[in-house]
Design a protein around this motif. Structure first.
Motif, mmCIF file in Angstrom:
data_model
loop_
_atom_site.group_PDB
_atom_site.id
_atom_site.type_symbol
_atom_site.label_atom_id
_atom_site.label_comp_id
_atom_site.label_asym_id
_atom_site.label_seq_id
_atom_site.Cartn_x
_atom_site.Cartn_y
_atom_site.Cartn_z
ATOM 1 N N GLU A 239 -15.683 -5.773 -6.481
ATOM 2 C CA GLU A 239 -15.150 -5.076 -7.658
ATOM 3 C C GLU A 239 -14.016 -4.127 -7.296
ATOM 4 O O GLU A 239 -13.294 -3.665 -8.181
ATOM 5 N N GLN A 240 -13.856 -3.820 -6.014
ATOM 6 C CA GLN A 240 -12.759 -2.956 -5.595
ATOM 7 C C GLN A 240 -11.441 -3.724 -5.454
ATOM 8 O O GLN A 240 -10.396 -3.105 -5.269
ATOM 9 N N LEU A 241 -11.496 -5.037 -5.522
ATOM 10 C CA LEU A 241 -10.305 -5.861 -5.354
ATOM 11 C C LEU A 241 -9.936 -6.519 -6.679
ATOM 12 O O LEU A 241 -10.810 -6.863 -7.480
ATOM 13 N N PRO A 242 -8.648 -6.722 -6.927
ATOM 14 C CA PRO A 242 -8.235 -7.386 -8.173
ATOM 15 C C PRO A 242 -8.571 -8.869 -8.131
ATOM 16 O O PRO A 242 -8.463 -9.513 -7.089
ATOM 17 N N HIS B 88 -5.516 1.076 -8.775
ATOM 18 C CA HIS B 88 -5.880 1.404 -7.395
ATOM 19 C C HIS B 88 -6.414 0.188 -6.648
ATOM 20 O O HIS B 88 -6.489 0.204 -5.411
ATOM 21 N N GLN B 89 -6.783 -0.873 -7.380
ATOM 22 C CA GLN B 89 -7.280 -2.077 -6.715
ATOM 23 C C GLN B 89 -6.197 -2.740 -5.878
ATOM 24 O O GLN B 89 -6.493 -3.394 -4.875
ATOM 25 N N PHE B 90 -4.932 -2.595 -6.283
ATOM 26 C CA PHE B 90 -3.842 -3.157 -5.476
ATOM 27 C C PHE B 90 -3.821 -2.493 -4.096
ATOM 28 O O PHE B 90 -3.558 -3.137 -3.079
ATOM 29 N N ARG B 91 -4.083 -1.214 -4.061
ATOM 30 C CA ARG B 91 -4.110 -0.470 -2.804
ATOM 31 C C ARG B 91 -5.253 -0.962 -1.913
ATOM 32 O O ARG B 91 -5.085 -1.133 -0.708
ATOM 33 N N HIS B 92 -6.409 -1.198 -2.515
ATOM 34 C CA HIS B 92 -7.547 -1.737 -1.764
ATOM 35 C C HIS B 92 -7.217 -3.113 -1.191
ATOM 36 O O HIS B 92 -7.581 -3.429 -0.054
ATOM 37 N N LEU B 93 -6.548 -3.942 -1.980
ATOM 38 C CA LEU B 93 -6.218 -5.296 -1.542
ATOM 39 C C LEU B 93 -5.295 -5.275 -0.321
ATOM 40 O O LEU B 93 -5.546 -5.964 0.674
ATOM 41 N N LEU B 94 -4.231 -4.487 -0.383
ATOM 42 C CA LEU B 94 -3.289 -4.429 0.738
ATOM 43 C C LEU B 94 -3.957 -3.877 1.986
ATOM 44 O O LEU B 94 -3.697 -4.342 3.101
ATOM 45 N N ILE C 297 -6.026 -6.604 3.580
ATOM 46 C CA ILE C 297 -5.169 -7.595 4.254
ATOM 47 C C ILE C 297 -4.691 -7.060 5.594
ATOM 48 O O ILE C 297 -4.704 -7.771 6.612
ATOM 49 N N MET C 298 -4.279 -5.788 5.625
ATOM 50 C CA MET C 298 -3.781 -5.209 6.875
ATOM 51 C C MET C 298 -4.901 -5.057 7.900
ATOM 52 O O MET C 298 -4.670 -5.208 9.109
ATOM 53 N N GLN C 299 -6.128 -4.783 7.445
ATOM 54 C CA GLN C 299 -7.245 -4.661 8.377
ATOM 55 C C GLN C 299 -7.549 -5.993 9.047
ATOM 56 O O GLN C 299 -7.992 -6.038 10.207
ATOM 57 N N GLN C 300 -7.331 -7.088 8.327
ATOM 58 C CA GLN C 300 -7.633 -8.404 8.874
ATOM 59 C C GLN C 300 -6.546 -8.907 9.821
ATOM 60 O O GLN C 300 -6.746 -9.895 10.518
ATOM 61 N N SER C 301 -5.417 -8.221 9.835
ATOM 62 C CA SER C 301 -4.315 -8.620 10.709
ATOM 63 C C SER C 301 -4.432 -7.906 12.047
ATOM 64 O O SER C 301 -4.780 -6.729 12.107
ATOM 65 N N VAL C 302 -4.122 -8.605 13.120
ATOM 66 C CA VAL C 302 -4.142 -7.985 14.453
ATOM 67 C C VAL C 302 -2.842 -7.251 14.738
ATOM 68 O O VAL C 302 -2.684 -6.646 15.792
ATOM 69 N N PHE D 146 -12.941 2.583 4.469
ATOM 70 C CA PHE D 146 -13.444 2.558 3.099
ATOM 71 C C PHE D 146 -12.677 1.545 2.258
ATOM 72 O O PHE D 146 -13.235 0.904 1.371
ATOM 73 N N TYR D 147 -11.386 1.371 2.532
ATOM 74 C CA TYR D 147 -10.552 0.461 1.749
ATOM 75 C C TYR D 147 -10.569 -0.967 2.306
ATOM 76 O O TYR D 147 -9.863 -1.820 1.805
ATOM 77 N N ASP D 148 -11.351 -1.191 3.355
ATOM 78 C CA ASP D 148 -11.438 -2.526 3.947
ATOM 79 C C ASP D 148 -12.626 -3.256 3.328
ATOM 80 O O ASP D 148 -13.779 -2.902 3.561
ATOM 81 N N HIS D 149 -12.352 -4.304 2.525
ATOM 82 C CA HIS D 149 -13.413 -5.019 1.830
ATOM 83 C C HIS D 149 -13.549 -6.461 2.320
ATOM 84 O O HIS D 149 -13.982 -7.337 1.569
ATOM 85 N N SER D 150 -13.168 -6.702 3.564
ATOM 86 C CA SER D 150 -13.385 -8.029 4.127
ATOM 87 C C SER D 150 -14.876 -8.215 4.379
ATOM 88 O O SER D 150 -15.583 -7.281 4.739
#
Length: 720
Positions: free
Chosen positions: A224-227, A507-513, A516-521, A542-546
């Motif tokens: 629910e935190q992601l669009p 604010h969901q756009f912020r969570h999404l980005l 994505i950045m957390q999943q990148s090395v 907190f903003y990492d929803h992977s």
């Protein structure tokens, strides 16, 4: 809200305040001097505020208002709880103020806090919520003096918050502010010394300290935190059909695309200005530099007023999104051009451009003005003008109302200046203000709802954003029937694309980005924090929803193989375990490296294991920000001498830190705002890497020995 350490607490206390007190003071004399000092300092904080008033209007003072709230009042209410349920309010005039001496104590702490570091109106009122619970205890206990307060009273105040029904995240913040009040009482020696710390842990929902449970409910909460994908596709369709949109919708669509590309907060978007990015020509002329992926290229930098810190900061735009950001800014310039012109004319020349073509000394009948503005009824226009304090001309007679054009110019200009307060003198921190007429999100307040009357150019508001992306149900004032403002997704339809009415939060756009950045090395935690204009890396997680499900299952299988002989009760075949059983396993035995397992099972102490070593702490505290807090002199961090895996990862992190220092130094030399802070952070991190590697050459330790790197360091598990 990070807990204050001792050094930060001392900074709150001005030197001149210390000089007021003497050892012979009684508690009451001590308190009286403190209140008198703060009352005198009020003129330096809120010059136009009356100390004796129980409602302080502070909207004219930095940084009490955000860009999207320029027209909102900012009242600090020194009043008791209203006795109603959560989110139920009463008018300010109907609220009952605190009684002395509690009233003066609260006012004094508000002034002292703002002297140390200016706060937003919202931050003041969150603190006021804690004061109100404490005041209830003050009254229930029939206390007469502030020095009678003790830790027991703060326990009772927190219990009142619990009984009031505060949710977990809100309760944590209330506890933090109660802890702040207690620390100030002790720091200022206004009562007998006691210690009181917030016992409420920061939940994972607030970026916090508890391990996130692995359950179906938590997975849904994360999602629910992601669009939803359908909204992203719909937004892309709106952007593609931009020219076909209604004029009132174009700015909000620009907002959605910008937030999706950059992850800005809504307040930060509303504060974007003409010079936020260089022109295309200036950008093309920039020399190549080292990018995030280690290549040489050009990076677009955007100047943004960081919401939480109220400073101008620099945000780097990825190369893949540069063209889109240029297009968004260009469209925003065109959309706001007329509103920005009106704003400049009203503030600089006290003229309302809507009356261009009339002479200042001309007396005009209201019916002619109504025709000029496209009003069906003259009475509606009269109401609007008089609401702005514009009086009818003395020559007016019944059914022939007239106004002097010069009076309208003056009235509208003054009303606009009053509406935006001190922002009329410039937008942003005192060190670098920009004219309000350079803000790109300026729109006319009543342009689309009340004819063509273009008054009060203001930045996009939170209500407009919600109406555009989520819609809003309301009850009509006239018919009393339920009605709805439809969102963009409801009003614009595209073939083959059906969406529900739930909408999306900006604010969901912020969570999404962030996810994505957390999943990148490619990005370090510091890179991610800087990209989102955060003060530190604490909220990254907190903003990492992977989804960790697959990783947890694999790790649990490896762990099980080593734990079978030490934990007979876990002999069940892990291949047949479901998620709930795995969750129980993880809670019971935190994931550890096999080399550490036997020692950990002997001691049964909890430990957060990493490639650079381990951090031993209570699991009611949060993990250490994925290595970075550990290497920032955390007393819990320890590593094994001679461990090749740890050495390898530390060397890699050291090399990255050196690269970051070189890049940050370029920004410092170029004078980018706040870049020196990041340079210092990279240098501290490099020092931490060197300290962790130094034990390899230290003869005091044997190979294989576990060594505490910073035995006299700080508790980074709490501080970050």
């Amino acid at each position: 809200m990070a807990k204050l350490n001792a050094a930060e607490k001392i900074e709150v206390l001005p030197a001149e305040l210390v000089q007021l007190w003497s050892q012979s003071d009684s508690r009451q004399e001590h308190y009286d001097k403190f209140v008198l000092y703060c009352e005198r300092q009020l003129k330096h904080v809120f010059p136009t505020v009356d100390w004796t008033s129980n409602v302080w209007e502070i909207s004219a003072f930095e940084p009490t208002r955000s860009a999207r709230q320029l027209s909102h009042a900012s009242n600090i209410l020194f009043t008791r709880r209203n006795g109603l349920t959560v989110k139920k309010k009463v008018a300010a005039l109907d609220q009952i103020p605190f009684r002395p001496p509690f009233l003066e104590f609260v006012k004094a702490l508000v002034v002292l806090g703002h002297l140390g570091r200016p706060k937003t109106h919202g931050a003041h009122m969150v603190t006021m919520r804690a004061f109100r619970y404490l005041y209830d205890v003050f009254e229930d206990s029939m206390l007469e003096h502030i020095h009678q307060l003790s830790g027991v009273h703060f326990d009772q105040a927190l219990m009142k918050a619990i009984n009031h029904g505060e949710k977990e995240a809100t309760l944590y913040r209330t506890g933090e502010h109660l802890s702040y009040i207690a620390s100030q009482l002790n720091l200022l020696t206004l009562c007998s010394s006691f210690e009181w710390h917030n016992p409420v842990p920061r939940t994972y929902k607030s970026g916090g300290s508890l391990q996130q449970p692995l359950s179906g409910k938590s997975t849904v909460e994360q999602a629910e935190q992601l669009p939803k994908t359908m909204y992203l596709v719909h937004l892309a369709a709106l952007w593609r059909h931009y020219d076909e949109l209604e004029p009132a919708d174009k700015m909000t669509v620009c907002m959605g695309v910008m937030l999706l590309c950059t992850g800005l907060r809504l307040d930060e978007f509303c504060g974007l200005h003409l010079g936020c990015i260089p022109s295309r020509e200036e950008f093309d002329a920039l020399p190549p530099e080292l990018t995030f992926d280690g290549r040489m290229g050009k990076m677009l930098r955007m100047s943004v007023l960081a919401r939480k810190r109220f400073v101008w900061d620099t945000k780097i735009i990825p190369a893949s999104l540069t063209d889109t950001v240029f297009l968004v800014v260009e469209r925003m310039k065109l959309l706001s051009e007329e509103a920005r012109y009106y704003s400049q004319m009203l503030l600089e020349q006290q003229r309302w451009p809507a009356l261009n073509g009339f002479n200042d000394d001309e007396i005009v009948l209201v019916k002619d003005l109504a025709e000029h503005f496209g009003f069906d009824k003259s009475s509606n226009l009269i109401t609007q003008l008089e609401r702005y304090g514009i009086s009818r001309h003395e020559s007016s007679v019944p059914k022939r109302t007239s106004f002097l054009i010069g009076d309208i110019h003056t009235g509208i200009a003054q009303a606009y200046r009053d509406a935006i307060g001190d922002v009329a003198e410039g937008f942003g921190p005192r060190e670098h203000k920009i004219p309000i007429w350079e803000v790109l999100s300026l729109q006319f307040k009543f342009e689309h709802s009340r004819g063509s009357l273009k008054m009060c150019p203001l930045p996009l508001t939170g209500t407009q954003a919600q109406d555009a992306f989520r819609g809003r149900d309301y009850v009509s004032r006239l018919s009393k029937d339920g009605s709805r403002i439809q969102s963009l997704f409801e009003r614009y339809h595209f073939e083959g694309l059906d969406v529900d009415h739930a909408g999306v939060r900006t604010h969901q756009f912020r969570h999404l980005l962030n996810t994505i950045m957390q999943q990148s090395v490619m990005f370090s935690q510091e890179d991610i924090a800087k990209y989102f204009l955060r003060a530190g890396v604490r909220d990254n997680e907190f903003y990492d929803h992977s989804s960790p499900k697959d990783l947890v299952m694999d790790a649990a299988k490896k762990l099980h193989a080593y734990q079978q002989k030490f934990a007979p009760q876990l002999q069940a075949n892990l291949e047949e375990m479901d998620e709930a059983q795995v969750s129980q396993l993880i809670r019971r035995f935190p994931l550890l490296d096999p080399q550490e397992l036997m020692a950990e099972l002997d001691s049964r102490g909890s430990s957060h294991f990493m490639n650079i070593g381990r951090c031993r702490h209570d699991y009611t505290q949060e993990p250490c920000g994925k290595h970075y807090a550990c290497l920032n002199k955390c007393k819990h961090y320890r590593r094994q001498k001679g461990n090749p895996s740890e050495i390898k990862h530390l060397m890699e992190m050291k090399d990255r830190a050196q690269q970051q220092i070189e890049v940050a130094q370029f920004d410092v030399d170029d004078g980018f705002a706040n870049s020196h802070v990041w340079l210092a952070h990279h240098q501290r991190f490099l020092d931490g890497c060197n300290a962790a590697l130094s034990i390899e050459e230290d003869s005091r330790y044997e190979v294989g020995q576990i060594v505490a790197i910073f035995p006299n360091g700080r508790d980074s598990c709490e501080a970050h």
